[in-house]
Design a protein around this motif. Structure first.
Motif, mmCIF file in Angstrom:
data_model
loop_
_atom_site.group_PDB
_atom_site.id
_atom_site.type_symbol
_atom_site.label_atom_id
_atom_site.label_comp_id
_atom_site.label_asym_id
_atom_site.label_seq_id
_atom_site.Cartn_x
_atom_site.Cartn_y
_atom_site.Cartn_z
ATOM 1 N N LEU A 1 -7.568 0.180 -11.374
ATOM 2 C CA LEU A 1 -6.597 -0.098 -12.428
ATOM 3 C C LEU A 1 -5.177 -0.092 -11.873
ATOM 4 O O LEU A 1 -4.353 -0.958 -12.208
ATOM 5 N N ILE A 2 -4.886 0.866 -11.013
ATOM 6 C CA ILE A 2 -3.550 0.940 -10.415
ATOM 7 C C ILE A 2 -3.270 -0.294 -9.565
ATOM 8 O O ILE A 2 -2.186 -0.891 -9.643
ATOM 9 N N ILE A 3 -4.243 -0.707 -8.760
ATOM 10 C CA ILE A 3 -4.045 -1.887 -7.908
ATOM 11 C C ILE A 3 -3.826 -3.136 -8.753
ATOM 12 O O ILE A 3 -2.891 -3.918 -8.507
ATOM 13 N N SER A 4 -4.673 -3.361 -9.742
ATOM 14 C CA SER A 4 -4.566 -4.576 -10.555
ATOM 15 C C SER A 4 -3.252 -4.609 -11.328
ATOM 16 O O SER A 4 -2.591 -5.655 -11.409
ATOM 17 N N THR A 5 -2.843 -3.460 -11.887
ATOM 18 C CA THR A 5 -1.587 -3.406 -12.634
ATOM 19 C C THR A 5 -0.400 -3.632 -11.709
ATOM 20 O O THR A 5 0.563 -4.327 -12.071
ATOM 21 N N GLN A 6 -0.465 -3.073 -10.509
ATOM 22 C CA GLN A 6 0.627 -3.255 -9.561
ATOM 23 C C GLN A 6 0.738 -4.715 -9.115
ATOM 24 O O GLN A 6 1.847 -5.246 -8.983
ATOM 25 N N LEU A 7 -0.385 -5.363 -8.898
ATOM 26 C CA LEU A 7 -0.361 -6.773 -8.512
ATOM 27 C C LEU A 7 0.254 -7.630 -9.622
ATOM 28 O O LEU A 7 1.086 -8.508 -9.356
ATOM 29 N N LEU A 8 -0.139 -7.371 -10.858
ATOM 30 C CA LEU A 8 0.421 -8.111 -11.991
ATOM 31 C C LEU A 8 1.901 -7.793 -12.169
ATOM 32 O O LEU A 8 2.706 -8.686 -12.469
ATOM 33 N N PHE A 9 2.267 -6.540 -11.987
ATOM 34 C CA PHE A 9 3.665 -6.142 -12.119
ATOM 35 C C PHE A 9 4.530 -6.835 -11.079
ATOM 36 O O PHE A 9 5.664 -7.258 -11.371
ATOM 37 N N ASN A 10 4.027 -6.971 -9.865
ATOM 38 C CA ASN A 10 4.784 -7.651 -8.813
ATOM 39 C C ASN A 10 5.004 -9.119 -9.142
ATOM 40 O O ASN A 10 6.074 -9.672 -8.874
ATOM 41 N N PHE B 1 0.819 -1.209 0.000
ATOM 42 C CA PHE B 1 0.000 0.000 0.000
ATOM 43 C C PHE B 1 0.856 1.264 0.000
ATOM 44 O O PHE B 1 0.440 2.299 -0.518
ATOM 45 N N THR B 2 2.075 1.173 0.568
ATOM 46 C CA THR B 2 2.992 2.309 0.491
ATOM 47 C C THR B 2 3.411 2.550 -0.954
ATOM 48 O O THR B 2 3.410 3.686 -1.448
ATOM 49 N N GLU B 3 3.762 1.469 -1.657
ATOM 50 C CA GLU B 3 4.108 1.574 -3.077
ATOM 51 C C GLU B 3 2.903 2.013 -3.899
ATOM 52 O O GLU B 3 3.041 2.794 -4.844
ATOM 53 N N ASN B 4 1.733 1.502 -3.530
ATOM 54 C CA ASN B 4 0.513 1.855 -4.237
ATOM 55 C C ASN B 4 0.221 3.347 -4.139
ATOM 56 O O ASN B 4 -0.196 3.975 -5.118
ATOM 57 N N LEU B 5 0.468 3.924 -2.976
ATOM 58 C CA LEU B 5 0.246 5.358 -2.782
ATOM 59 C C LEU B 5 1.206 6.175 -3.643
ATOM 60 O O LEU B 5 0.817 7.189 -4.232
ATOM 61 N N LYS B 6 2.458 5.723 -3.747
ATOM 62 C CA LYS B 6 3.437 6.411 -4.581
ATOM 63 C C LYS B 6 3.009 6.385 -6.048
ATOM 64 O O LYS B 6 3.093 7.387 -6.752
ATOM 65 N N VAL B 7 2.556 5.218 -6.491
ATOM 66 C CA VAL B 7 2.101 5.073 -7.875
ATOM 67 C C VAL B 7 0.892 5.969 -8.124
ATOM 68 O O VAL B 7 0.804 6.648 -9.155
ATOM 69 N N PHE B 8 -0.040 5.971 -7.176
ATOM 70 C CA PHE B 8 -1.255 6.778 -7.312
ATOM 71 C C PHE B 8 -0.906 8.257 -7.460
ATOM 72 O O PHE B 8 -1.475 8.954 -8.310
ATOM 73 N N LEU C 1 2.358 1.547 -15.964
ATOM 74 C CA LEU C 1 3.677 0.919 -15.876
ATOM 75 C C LEU C 1 4.789 1.956 -15.751
ATOM 76 O O LEU C 1 5.828 1.681 -15.137
ATOM 77 N N PHE C 2 4.576 3.129 -16.311
ATOM 78 C CA PHE C 2 5.560 4.200 -16.144
ATOM 79 C C PHE C 2 5.791 4.495 -14.668
ATOM 80 O O PHE C 2 6.929 4.604 -14.206
ATOM 81 N N ALA C 3 4.716 4.622 -13.903
ATOM 82 C CA ALA C 3 4.846 4.952 -12.486
ATOM 83 C C ALA C 3 5.537 3.843 -11.715
ATOM 84 O O ALA C 3 6.282 4.091 -10.771
ATOM 85 N N MET C 4 5.304 2.608 -12.109
ATOM 86 C CA MET C 4 5.883 1.480 -11.375
ATOM 87 C C MET C 4 7.354 1.285 -11.688
ATOM 88 O O MET C 4 8.061 0.603 -10.952
ATOM 89 N N GLN C 5 7.828 1.925 -12.769
ATOM 90 C CA GLN C 5 9.238 1.800 -13.120
ATOM 91 C C GLN C 5 9.985 3.123 -13.018
ATOM 92 O O GLN C 5 11.175 3.168 -13.257
ATOM 93 N N SER C 6 9.286 4.189 -12.648
ATOM 94 C CA SER C 6 9.901 5.509 -12.694
ATOM 95 C C SER C 6 11.060 5.676 -11.718
ATOM 96 O O SER C 6 11.895 6.553 -11.887
ATOM 97 N N GLU C 7 11.133 4.826 -10.693
ATOM 98 C CA GLU C 7 12.258 4.909 -9.768
ATOM 99 C C GLU C 7 13.534 4.379 -10.418
ATOM 100 O O GLU C 7 14.638 4.659 -9.986
ATOM 101 N N LYS C 8 13.365 3.533 -11.461
ATOM 102 C CA LYS C 8 14.510 2.935 -12.125
ATOM 103 C C LYS C 8 14.932 3.706 -13.375
ATOM 104 O O LYS C 8 15.966 3.431 -13.951
ATOM 105 N N ILE C 9 14.102 4.668 -13.810
ATOM 106 C CA ILE C 9 14.387 5.383 -15.046
ATOM 107 C C ILE C 9 14.340 6.880 -14.789
ATOM 108 O O ILE C 9 13.757 7.346 -13.814
#
Length: 225
Positions: A203-212, A4-11, A73-81
């Motif tokens: 959408l953010i939750i489902s994408t984050q779960l799949l990404f994990n 949920f901490t990561e989810n908040l960052k993505v949101f 997916l941009f938000a979930m990878q933005s820490e790496k790019i």
């Protein structure tokens, strides 16, 4: 708690562009469906416009899902790019469109033969956007996106299917049956915006779960995510 901490960052990073895209997508879809229904009810017979609106509906059903998943997916990878959303689009959007069209084509071929194999192929290819944006081997041209997606799915089919069924079938069906008449922005603006905000979070939750799921699998073989 970490999720949920990561989810908040993505949101925080992509809630607004995702929200705008969902508002546009849902209202364009509703408008096109209304136009098709109106044409089909014409006492003189289906007007020629029904084909035009049907074609636009198909185009919309391809464009918006690609934009939505790429943005998430941009938000979930933005820490790496280091690039922003527009640069991320420029790097990946064209390839995601190409691989999505390949997915649709192969899924349709299987569905024309048998319905169940078509559904299975659709599930197998559900990880294609993750492969395109998160796989070093794909970047280097060592693997095929559809084959790689199918490989990940087969290893985690129960978890991935559960996520897809819950967030892309069960919950949308409930929301549609209860609130579909409130989604038109020009008729019920407040309700429409609230429903689209809920869709954004789901959408953010489902994408984050799949990404994990994808990230845990790829980390065993690559270092790109």
């Amino acid at each position: 708690m970490k999720f949920f901490t990561e989810n908040l960052k993505v949101f925080k990073k992509v809630a607004f562009p995702l929200f705008v895209l969902l508002v546009l997508s849902s209202n364009i879809d509703q408008f096109l469906n209304q136009q098709v229904e109106t044409a089909l009810r014409d006492p003189m017979g289906a007007a020629p416009q029904v084909y035009w609106f049907g074609f636009l509906s198909i185009i919309s059903s391809i464009i918006f899902p690609v934009l939505l998943i790429t943005t998430a997916l941009f938000a979930m990878q933005s820490e790496k790019i280091s690039e922003g959303l527009s640069e991320f689009y420029g790097k990946y959007i064209n390839q995601i469109f190409i691989e999505t069209l390949r997915t649709w084509g192969k899924t349709l071929l299987w569905a024309l033969l048998f319905i169940l194999p078509g559904i299975w192929k659709f599930l197998e290819y559900s990880m294609v956007p993750f492969v395109v944006t998160s796989s070093r081997k794909y970047d280097e041209g060592q693997i095929d996106a559809l084959s790689a997606s199918a490989k990940v799915f087969r290893k985690h089919w129960f978890k991935i299917t559960g996520i897809l069924v819950l967030f892309h079938l069960f919950i949308p069906l409930i929301l549609t049956s209860l609130f579909d008449s409130y989604r038109l922005l020009w008729k019920t603006p407040v309700a429409s915006l609230i429903l689209n905000l809920l869709d954004t979070y789901l959408l953010i939750i489902s994408t984050q779960l799949l990404f994990n799921v994808f990230k845990d699998e790829v980390r065993r073989h690559e270092s790109h995510v």
